[in-house]
Design an enzyme around this catalytic site. Structure first.
Site, short mmCIF file in Angstrom:
data_model
loop_
_atom_site.label_atom_id
_atom_site.label_comp_id
_atom_site.label_asym_id
_atom_site.label_seq_id
_atom_site.Cartn_x
_atom_site.Cartn_y
_atom_site.Cartn_z
N SER A 166 41.82 28.49 27.17
CA SER A 166 40.85 29.45 26.83
C SER A 166 41.49 30.75 25.38
CB SER A 166 41.83 30.67 27.59
OG SER A 166 40.39 31.78 27.46
N TYR A 224 48.46 36.76 31.34
CA TYR A 224 47.70 35.44 31.22
C TYR A 224 48.02 34.31 29.69
CZ TYR A 224 43.35 32.64 31.93
OH TYR A 224 42.53 32.13 31.12
#
Length: 263
Positions: A143, A156
């Site tokens: 990501s 995260y």
């Protein structure tokens, strides 16, 4: 003719979102996608859609990647039934947007168990076979959060930092052994990821117009399967920001200000 024809592509988290799109796209290229996820009902839906569209039967296996015993058992079964896994796509993962101080430990542990340890367990299950064969491709869905961490995504982002660090080291370990390692670093994608991650709905509302379509991301990944690259960063302008962040982090954090706090 696509170089994916007749190859076996195992995809974790294939019951919906990017994983389901990717499974359909590789099937259209003549590959056999192996679908894995926790929800059998959703896996059946994806399997039926692929069969109807391509006439390829995509086998599915119920798998919780956060359970290492399950990973070993399921991958052992898959390898005994399909012999070769040419490409592994570590797509399973999730996030929960909340400030670290408010995060229950189960959420922190859960994200690391799935996003990092689960990814490593799946890689470990197939890598010896790829090395023995002298060929293979591991595609890890990371990501842009792994490059720039923002408020309410500290945990995260930490998991995706770990994915990038693992992938970069592994790439060097297998560089001359016939195995490619590619990381995919997308910004927000319009999938059901945000049903859990953004329960307030604020983030989606703020960035909806900037979200990537899963079909676009899937297309880029398929092209990387056909011609392996080190990494793919989407969208391009977000990658410019993350590159600048490596050079001048304090300035980017200052300029980012309000945009970093959209959750």
């Amino acid at each position: 003719m696509s170089t994916l024809r007749n190859k076996v592509v195992l995809i974790t988290g294939a019951s919906g979102g990017l994983g389901a799109h990717l499974a359909m796209d590789v099937a259209k290229k003549g590959a056999t996608p192996i679908l894995t996820a926790r929800r059998e009902d959703q896996l059946k839906v994806v399997q039926e859609a692929i069969l109807k569209a391509t006439n390829i039967k995509a086998p599915y296996y119920i798998l919780d990647v956060s359970n290492t015993d399950s990973v070993e058992e399921v991958f052992s079964t898959i390898l005994s039934e399909h012999q070769n896994i040419h490409i592994l796509v570590n797509n399973a993962g999730y996030g929960i947007f909340e400030e670290f101080v408010d995060s229950p430990w189960k959420n922190i542990e859960g994200m690391f168990s799935t996003n990092v340890l689960g990814l490593m367990a799946c890689t470990r299950a197939v890598l010896p076979h790829m090395l023995q064969r002298g060929s293979g491709h591991i595609v890890n869905i990371a990501s842009q959060a792994g490059k720039i961490s923002t408020p309410k995504s500290s945990v995260y982002a930490a998991t995706k930092h770990a994915v990038l660090g693992f992938s970069n080291g592994l790439r060097l370990e297998v560089a001359h052994k016939g195995v490619d390692v590619t990381t995919i670093n997308p910004g927000p994608i319009a999938t059901n990821f945000f049903t859990l991650a953004d329960q307030s709905g604020n983030y989606v509302k703020n960035v909806q117009k900037l979200m990537l379509q899963p079909s676009h991301v899937s297309d880029k990944i398929v092209k990387a399967m056909e011609r392996p690259v080190r990494e793919i960063n989407l969208p391009w302008w977000m990658n410019v920001g993350s590159t600048m962040y490596q050079v001048m982090p304090k300035l980017i954090e200052t300029l980012g200000g309000k945009s970093f706090r959209q959750k």
